[in-house]
Design a protein around this motif. Structure first.
Motif, PDB file in Angstrom:
ATOM      1  N   ARG A  69      -4.033  -0.035  -6.135  1.00  0.00           N
ATOM      2  CA  ARG A  69      -3.869   1.096  -5.224  1.00  0.00           C
ATOM      3  C   ARG A  69      -5.114   1.975  -5.343  1.00  0.00           C
ATOM      4  NH1 ARG A  69       1.180   5.104  -6.020  1.00  0.00           N
ATOM      5  NH2 ARG A  69       0.169   5.446  -8.034  1.00  0.00           N
ATOM      6  N   ARG A  93      -2.808  -4.309   8.307  1.00  0.00           N
ATOM      7  CA  ARG A  93      -4.025  -3.563   7.966  1.00  0.00           C
ATOM      8  C   ARG A  93      -3.728  -2.077   7.849  1.00  0.00           C
ATOM      9  NH1 ARG A  93      -9.086  -5.667   8.785  1.00  0.00           N
ATOM     10  NH2 ARG A  93      -9.701  -3.767   7.688  1.00  0.00           N
ATOM     11  N   HIS A  94      -2.825  -1.622   8.721  1.00  0.00           N
ATOM     12  CA  HIS A  94      -2.424  -0.221   8.703  1.00  0.00           C
ATOM     13  C   HIS A  94      -0.903  -0.154   8.834  1.00  0.00           C
ATOM     14  CE1 HIS A  94      -6.613   1.078   9.389  1.00  0.00           C
ATOM     15  NE2 HIS A  94      -6.681   0.048  10.196  1.00  0.00           N
ATOM     16  N   VAL A 140      -4.613   3.305  -0.007  1.00  0.00           N
ATOM     17  CA  VAL A 140      -4.999   1.961   0.411  1.00  0.00           C
ATOM     18  C   VAL A 140      -4.588   0.998  -0.698  1.00  0.00           C
ATOM     19  CG1 VAL A 140      -6.859   0.430   1.130  1.00  0.00           C
ATOM     20  CG2 VAL A 140      -6.949   2.864   1.728  1.00  0.00           C
ATOM     21  N   THR A 159       0.306   5.080   5.257  1.00  0.00           N
ATOM     22  CA  THR A 159       0.520   6.514   5.438  1.00  0.00           C
ATOM     23  C   THR A 159       2.017   6.749   5.541  1.00  0.00           C
ATOM     24  OG1 THR A 159      -1.571   6.728   6.646  1.00  0.00           O
ATOM     25  CG2 THR A 159       0.023   8.540   6.853  1.00  0.00           C
ATOM     26  N   THR A 192      -4.528  -2.641   2.793  1.00  0.00           N
ATOM     27  CA  THR A 192      -3.560  -2.072   3.735  1.00  0.00           C
ATOM     28  C   THR A 192      -3.582  -0.568   3.541  1.00  0.00           C
ATOM     29  OG1 THR A 192      -2.075  -3.993   3.728  1.00  0.00           O
ATOM     30  CG2 THR A 192      -1.126  -1.867   4.355  1.00  0.00           C
ATOM     31  N   ARG A 193      -3.875   0.147   4.636  1.00  0.00           N
ATOM     32  CA  ARG A 193      -3.866   1.611   4.571  1.00  0.00           C
ATOM     33  C   ARG A 193      -2.460   2.081   4.909  1.00  0.00           C
ATOM     34  NH1 ARG A 193      -7.528   5.565   4.268  1.00  0.00           N
ATOM     35  NH2 ARG A 193      -9.232   4.061   4.497  1.00  0.00           N
ATOM     36  N   THR A 195      -6.788   5.651  -4.305  1.00  0.00           N
ATOM     37  CA  THR A 195      -6.677   7.011  -3.775  1.00  0.00           C
ATOM     38  C   THR A 195      -7.925   7.787  -4.145  1.00  0.00           C
ATOM     39  OG1 THR A 195      -5.597   7.827  -5.778  1.00  0.00           O
ATOM     40  CG2 THR A 195      -4.154   7.045  -4.020  1.00  0.00           C
ATOM     41  N   SER A 219       1.058   7.371  -0.081  1.00  0.00           N
ATOM     42  CA  SER A 219      -0.012   7.140   0.887  1.00  0.00           C
ATOM     43  C   SER A 219      -1.301   6.788   0.150  1.00  0.00           C
ATOM     44  CB  SER A 219      -0.226   8.377   1.761  1.00  0.00           C
ATOM     45  OG  SER A 219       0.937   8.654   2.523  1.00  0.00           O
TER      46      SER A 219
END
Lengths: 109, 114
Positions: free
Chosen positions: B36, B9-10, B89, B112, B109-110, B38, B87
């Motif tokens: 994706r 998820r992250h 989602v 970073t 899925t986030r 943004t 970066s």
């Protein structure tokens, strides 16, 4: 190239007021148009599609080929309608969806 | 059916590391999409598969991105090496190949990259 434009990033209305989320598209053929909604902390989900000519949660959308628009409308907004709304286009015969950048709708009490 | 399932998820990773995102589509759906999201660019289609075969990967930003679908119930999106501008989602969606069928999205899925 296909393009979907949602001119309003943010839209704020009061409960009970009419709401219209604008969507314009650019496509030379016969597109299929959709509206998707993402409520807070939930996944993106299909709201309605133009070929069904349906009304979901009081929302309707009419495809206007002359104006290349597919605006989403609801006569009386509710607080639970607050969400991100995405207009999407599927080029004729294609599986892919091209999304607009979305409009965040806030319905105030 | 639990819907489209994405993992993790992250994900927080350092620049230069390899990142693998995973997706399990709805059973019986034969099309799978990777998007994706943004703030600047909204939802962008990266690649989609039909019957496990890549159909359109024109949205894949560059060679650092690759996607596979080894069978009807699993797909991966890999970024190697990752960069901070990746970066975002990342959403997976699946659908039946029926005109106007619409998609079912995963929770995303986030990612970073620091």
């Amino acid at each position: 190239a296909q393009r979907v434009t949602q001119p309003e990033k943010l839209l704020s209305v009061f409960k009970g007021a009419p709401v219209e989320l604008k969507c314009n598209y650019s496509y030379s053929g016969s597109p299929e148009l959709f509206w998707y909604v993402q409520y807070s902390r939930q996944r993106l989900q299909l709201l309605l599609r133009h070929i069904s000519r349906e009304s979901i949660k009081g929302f309707t959308a009419d495809l206007n080929k002359g104006e290349t628009s597919f605006h989403l409308k609801k006569p009386f907004a509710q607080e639970e309608d607050s969400a991100m709304y995405y207009c999407a286009l599927s080029p004729g015969g294609s599986e892919k969806l091209v999304f607009g950048k979305g409009t965040k709708l806030t319905v105030n009490p | 059916d639990a819907g489209v399932i994405q993992s993790p998820r992250h994900e927080v990773t350092e620049m230069g590391q390899e990142v693998t995102l995973r997706c399990k589509p709805i059973s019986g759906h034969n099309s799978l999409f990777w998007y994706r999201q943004t703030m600047m660019r909204g939802l962008e289609l990266l690649i989609y598969f039909n019957n496990n075969v890549p159909i359109d990967d024109s949205g894949m930003p560059e060679d650092r991105f690759s996607a596979k679908m080894p069978n009807a119930s699993f797909s991966t999106l890999k970024i190697q090496p990752s960069e901070p501008r990746d970066s975002a989602v990342y959403f997976c969606a699946s659908s039946l190949t029926i005109r106007g069928g619409g998609y079912t999205f995963g929770s995303g899925t986030r990612l970073t990259v620091v």
